[in-house]
Design a protein around this motif. Structure first.
Motif, PDB file in Angstrom:
ATOM      1  N   SER A   1      42.657 -40.997  22.129  1.00 13.79           N
ATOM      2  CA  SER A   1      41.622 -40.120  21.574  1.00 13.79           C
ATOM      3  C   SER A   1      40.261 -40.800  21.496  1.00 13.79           C
ATOM      4  O   SER A   1      39.249 -40.134  21.294  1.00 13.79           O
ATOM      5  CB  SER A   1      42.032 -39.622  20.184  1.00 13.79           C
ATOM      6  OG  SER A   1      42.026 -40.698  19.259  1.00 13.79           O
ATOM      7  N   HIS A   2      40.230 -42.101  21.670  1.00  7.99           N
ATOM      8  CA  HIS A   2      38.962 -42.831  21.634  1.00  7.99           C
ATOM      9  C   HIS A   2      38.440 -43.000  23.051  1.00  7.99           C
ATOM     10  O   HIS A   2      39.199 -43.307  23.964  1.00  7.99           O
ATOM     11  CB  HIS A   2      39.150 -44.213  20.992  1.00  7.99           C
ATOM     12  CG  HIS A   2      39.388 -44.143  19.528  1.00  7.99           C
ATOM     13  ND1 HIS A   2      38.372 -44.118  18.617  1.00  7.99           N
ATOM     14  CD2 HIS A   2      40.527 -44.061  18.815  1.00  7.99           C
ATOM     15  CE1 HIS A   2      38.874 -44.044  17.403  1.00  7.99           C
ATOM     16  NE2 HIS A   2      40.186 -43.999  17.498  1.00  7.99           N
ATOM     17  N   PRO A   3      37.138 -42.829  23.230  1.00  5.99           N
ATOM     18  CA  PRO A   3      36.584 -42.990  24.573  1.00  5.99           C
ATOM     19  C   PRO A   3      36.634 -44.449  25.010  1.00  5.99           C
ATOM     20  O   PRO A   3      36.547 -45.361  24.190  1.00  5.99           O
ATOM     21  CB  PRO A   3      35.128 -42.530  24.411  1.00  5.99           C
ATOM     22  CG  PRO A   3      34.820 -42.755  22.968  1.00  5.99           C
ATOM     23  CD  PRO A   3      36.111 -42.524  22.235  1.00  5.99           C
ATOM     24  N   ILE A   4      36.797 -44.656  26.297  1.00  7.27           N
ATOM     25  CA  ILE A   4      36.725 -46.010  26.839  1.00  7.27           C
ATOM     26  C   ILE A   4      35.250 -46.313  27.050  1.00  7.27           C
ATOM     27  O   ILE A   4      34.552 -45.577  27.730  1.00  7.27           O
ATOM     28  CB  ILE A   4      37.481 -46.128  28.174  1.00  7.27           C
ATOM     29  CG1 ILE A   4      38.970 -45.889  27.948  1.00  7.27           C
ATOM     30  CG2 ILE A   4      37.246 -47.485  28.808  1.00  7.27           C
ATOM     31  CD1 ILE A   4      39.784 -45.909  29.218  1.00  7.27           C
ATOM     32  N   ASN A   5      34.808 -47.388  26.440  1.00  6.61           N
ATOM     33  CA  ASN A   5      33.414 -47.803  26.567  1.00  6.61           C
ATOM     34  C   ASN A   5      33.353 -49.220  27.122  1.00  6.61           C
ATOM     35  O   ASN A   5      33.019 -50.156  26.403  1.00  6.61           O
ATOM     36  CB  ASN A   5      32.705 -47.752  25.211  1.00  6.61           C
ATOM     37  CG  ASN A   5      32.544 -46.358  24.698  1.00  6.61           C
ATOM     38  OD1 ASN A   5      32.308 -45.452  25.485  1.00  6.61           O
ATOM     39  ND2 ASN A   5      32.670 -46.171  23.407  1.00  6.61           N
ATOM     40  N   PRO A   6      33.677 -49.393  28.400  1.00  4.07           N
ATOM     41  CA  PRO A   6      33.585 -50.745  28.936  1.00  4.07           C
ATOM     42  C   PRO A   6      32.120 -51.179  28.961  1.00  4.07           C
ATOM     43  O   PRO A   6      31.227 -50.341  29.092  1.00  4.07           O
ATOM     44  CB  PRO A   6      34.147 -50.614  30.350  1.00  4.07           C
ATOM     45  CG  PRO A   6      33.964 -49.191  30.709  1.00  4.07           C
ATOM     46  CD  PRO A   6      34.035 -48.420  29.421  1.00  4.07           C
ATOM     47  N   PRO A   7      31.876 -52.457  28.824  1.00  7.57           N
ATOM     48  CA  PRO A   7      30.500 -52.928  28.875  1.00  7.57           C
ATOM     49  C   PRO A   7      29.854 -52.532  30.201  1.00  7.57           C
ATOM     50  O   PRO A   7      30.482 -52.624  31.251  1.00  7.57           O
ATOM     51  CB  PRO A   7      30.636 -54.443  28.767  1.00  7.57           C
ATOM     52  CG  PRO A   7      31.972 -54.675  28.157  1.00  7.57           C
ATOM     53  CD  PRO A   7      32.833 -53.530  28.593  1.00  7.57           C
ATOM     54  N   ALA A   8      28.620 -52.106  30.120  1.00  8.53           N
ATOM     55  CA  ALA A   8      27.928 -51.611  31.305  1.00  8.53           C
ATOM     56  C   ALA A   8      27.495 -52.737  32.231  1.00  8.53           C
ATOM     57  O   ALA A   8      27.502 -52.584  33.443  1.00  8.53           O
ATOM     58  CB  ALA A   8      26.719 -50.782  30.890  1.00  8.53           C
ATOM     59  N   SER A   9      27.148 -53.875  31.670  1.00  7.93           N
ATOM     60  CA  SER A   9      26.650 -54.957  32.510  1.00  7.93           C
ATOM     61  C   SER A   9      27.692 -56.063  32.653  1.00  7.93           C
ATOM     62  O   SER A   9      28.575 -56.232  31.804  1.00  7.93           O
ATOM     63  CB  SER A   9      25.363 -55.546  31.924  1.00  7.93           C
ATOM     64  OG  SER A   9      25.656 -56.358  30.802  1.00  7.93           O
ATOM     65  N   TYR A  10      27.560 -56.814  33.711  1.00  5.62           N
ATOM     66  CA  TYR A  10      28.467 -57.926  33.979  1.00  5.62           C
ATOM     67  C   TYR A  10      28.369 -58.976  32.872  1.00  5.62           C
ATOM     68  O   TYR A  10      29.382 -59.515  32.428  1.00  5.62           O
ATOM     69  CB  TYR A  10      28.137 -58.526  35.343  1.00  5.62           C
ATOM     70  CG  TYR A  10      29.104 -59.590  35.807  1.00  5.62           C
ATOM     71  CD1 TYR A  10      30.449 -59.302  35.984  1.00  5.62           C
ATOM     72  CD2 TYR A  10      28.661 -60.878  36.083  1.00  5.62           C
ATOM     73  CE1 TYR A  10      31.346 -60.269  36.420  1.00  5.62           C
ATOM     74  CE2 TYR A  10      29.546 -61.847  36.521  1.00  5.62           C
ATOM     75  CZ  TYR A  10      30.884 -61.545  36.679  1.00  5.62           C
ATOM     76  OH  TYR A  10      31.765 -62.502  37.099  1.00  5.62           O
TER      77      TYR A  10
END
Length: 143
Positions: free
Chosen positions: A63-72
């Motif tokens: 139910s929680h969104p996946i928020n992977p880091p946007a930058s390397y």
């Protein structure tokens, strides 16, 4: 609501999403091993996830969104934090590598390279490097 309350709320949501992403990775094979469970327990404490939120996330992590880091660089920063946690918790051997490999793939590192990245990350953390050196050496590990 004050400005600091907004910041605290955003920080809390980010930690919950980050924790839920790690739970999702741990649940990839349908089972959380005792080592993974112990790690998740300690990680929840470090991320200041309350007991009720912890139970809710474990039961309904999708139910929680996946928020992977946007930058390397942010991915490397999260990897550094997680490798240090696993290292401090003295999770060693196959359990250590399996857990970190799964988490690294969840952070967005390519599955083909993840073993090499984790091996290098563990060596660096074991040698006590700081975040800046960690990022630099991981970025330049193939040179």
């Amino acid at each position: 609501m004050s400005f600091s309350d907004l910041f605290d709320s955003g920080f809390k949501k980010r930690n919950e999403s980050h924790f839920a992403s790690i739970v999702r990775v741990a649940m990839e094979n349908g089972v959380i091993s005792p080592e993974e469970q112990a790690f998740l327990d300690r990680l929840a404490q470090r991320l200041e996830i309350g007991e009720n939120d912890y139970k809710t996330i474990l039961q309904n992590y999708n139910s929680h969104p996946i928020n992977p880091p946007a930058s390397y660089d942010l991915r490397l920063e999260r990897l550094y934090d997680l490798v240090r946690m696993v290292h401090v918790d003295k999770i060693q051997g196959d359990s250590e590598h399996t857990l970190l490999n799964k988490i690294a793939v969840g952070l967005g590192f390519h599955a083909v390279n993840v073993k090499y990245i984790i091996d290098k990350a563990l060596t660096l953390v074991n040698n006590g490097v700081d975040l800046d050196d960690f990022i630099d050496q991981i970025k330049n590990m193939n040179r």
